[in-house]
Design a protein around this motif. Structure first.
Motif, PDB file in Angstrom:
ATOM      1  N   CYS A 110       0.679  -1.286   0.010  1.00 22.44           N
ATOM      2  CA  CYS A 110       0.057  -0.054   0.038  1.00 22.44           C
ATOM      3  C   CYS A 110       0.963   1.243   0.157  1.00 22.44           C
ATOM      4  N   CYS A 113      -0.367   3.075   3.554  1.00 20.75           N
ATOM      5  CA  CYS A 113       0.125   2.428   5.069  1.00 20.75           C
ATOM      6  C   CYS A 113       1.385   1.441   5.045  1.00 20.75           C
ATOM      7  N   CYS A 131      -6.013  -1.289  -0.712  1.00 23.53           N
ATOM      8  CA  CYS A 131      -5.221  -1.847   0.166  1.00 23.53           C
ATOM      9  C   CYS A 131      -6.169  -2.663   1.113  1.00 23.53           C
ATOM     10  N   CYS A 134      -5.911  -1.057   4.824  1.00 20.45           N
ATOM     11  CA  CYS A 134      -6.597   0.257   5.297  1.00 20.45           C
ATOM     12  C   CYS A 134      -7.596   0.820   4.293  1.00 20.45           C
TER      13      CYS A 134
END
Ligand SMILES: [Zn+2]
Ligand SMILES: [Zn+2]
Length: 308
Positions: A110, A113, A131, A134
């Protein structure tokens, strides 16, 4: 020959089943004749193949298509560039909605994150990678119904990868992947961008076609990674840059293996460092993200940097 038809006129010309049949017929005949190399179809050949009420009607429809979608030669009809684009679009039925692809799990980290694991799905007809951790969007691109029909699962991810790579290669040379006009690229401070505060990229490229308005933005490191010297460097280290989804490069931003910094102003100059094993490739880019020189260095500070 006409040159001043407007977009309204031109799309009006196609609002007719017989004319679309004529275009499909010419394309099919060209495909059948590809071994003989005859790219034109005569009036009588078209008349034999298209369901039209009399030669004067066919003559009228051909007259309407000629100049915009067809070119007339001494012994037949062939496509103009617009006819060529339009007939491929119609034959591939790319005016439909892409069929649902479900959810495809794929590699990659990602951008926001740094967690590993992305999932692909269609979102409002666009291919979207989100993702798994998240849920934030990581990559979005157009897909066509033909693309979704011909490829599924991991093969669809590959098909998107190759479409993107083809587009990036053209953009790097200033050629718009959609209209083949001129696409201009500039380097921007990523913190000024809408997602600038959630991604680890320091600089981004922004490419825009003045003619068709195609737009694309990506981290400067990622843009530099497609330079032939980087492709060769990574190939020697077991990474196929061209065959890897760009989203798989996000992890290198999080782990600090890929970095970009500004080293000069007026005119602006940037240095991208792409690290692999104990080696580093440095690419120097100007304000238009064009690579002006490259250098390879062996890393001596590897252990120090890691233990920091
Ligand atoms: Zn995430
Ligand atoms: Zn364009």
């Amino acid at each position: 020959m006409e040159t001043d038809r407007t977009a309204d006129d031109v799309f009006g010309l196609l609002a007719d089943g017989i004319r679309l049949d004529i275009l499909r017929t010419v394309a099919r005949a060209q495909q059948e004749n590809r071994k003989t190399g005859v790219a034109k179809l005569s009036f009588s050949d078209i008349y034999d193949r298209v369901d039209v009420d009399g030669t004067s009607k066919l003559s009228y429809h051909l007259g309407e298509l000629t100049g915009t979608f067809l070119r007339k030669h001494e012994n037949g009809y062939a496509f103009t560039h617009a006819g060529e684009q339009m007939v491929r679009f119609v034959l591939a039925e790319n005016y439909r909605h892409p069929s649902d692809i479900g959810t495809i799990e794929t590699d990659g980290a990602c951008l926001h994150c740094g967690e590993t694991g992305l999932r692909a799905a269609l979102h409002d007809q666009y291919f979207l990678l989100q993702c798994r951790a998240c849920d934030r969007p990581n990559f979005s691109y157009t897909v066509t119904p033909a693309q979704v029909q011909a490829h599924d699962g991991a093969a669809l991810i590959d098909a998107v990868t190759w479409t993107l790579v083809g587009d990036l290669v053209k953009m790097r040379q200033g050629v718009c992947p959609d209209c083949a006009g001129r696409i201009d690229t500039e380097v921007l401070d990523a913190s000024d961008q809408p997602v600038g505060d959630t991604v680890p990229a320091s600089f981004a490229t922004s490419s825009e076609c003045q003619q068709c308005l195609r737009f694309m933005s990506l981290p400067l490191t990622h843009a530099a990674a497609y330079h032939p010297e980087s492709v060769a460097f990574h190939w020697e280290h077991g990474v196929d840059i061209m065959g890897t989804g760009m989203w798989e490069f996000h992890r290198y931003l999080h782990d600090g293996e890929w970095t970009a910094e500004q080293i000069e102003t007026d005119p602006d100059e940037y240095r991208v460092a792409l690290r692999r094993d104990a080696a580093t490739l440095r690419l120097y880019l100007d304000e238009n993200a064009a690579v002006t020189r490259t250098e390879r260095v062996q890393r001596r500070d590897r252990r120090d940097r890691r233990s920091r």
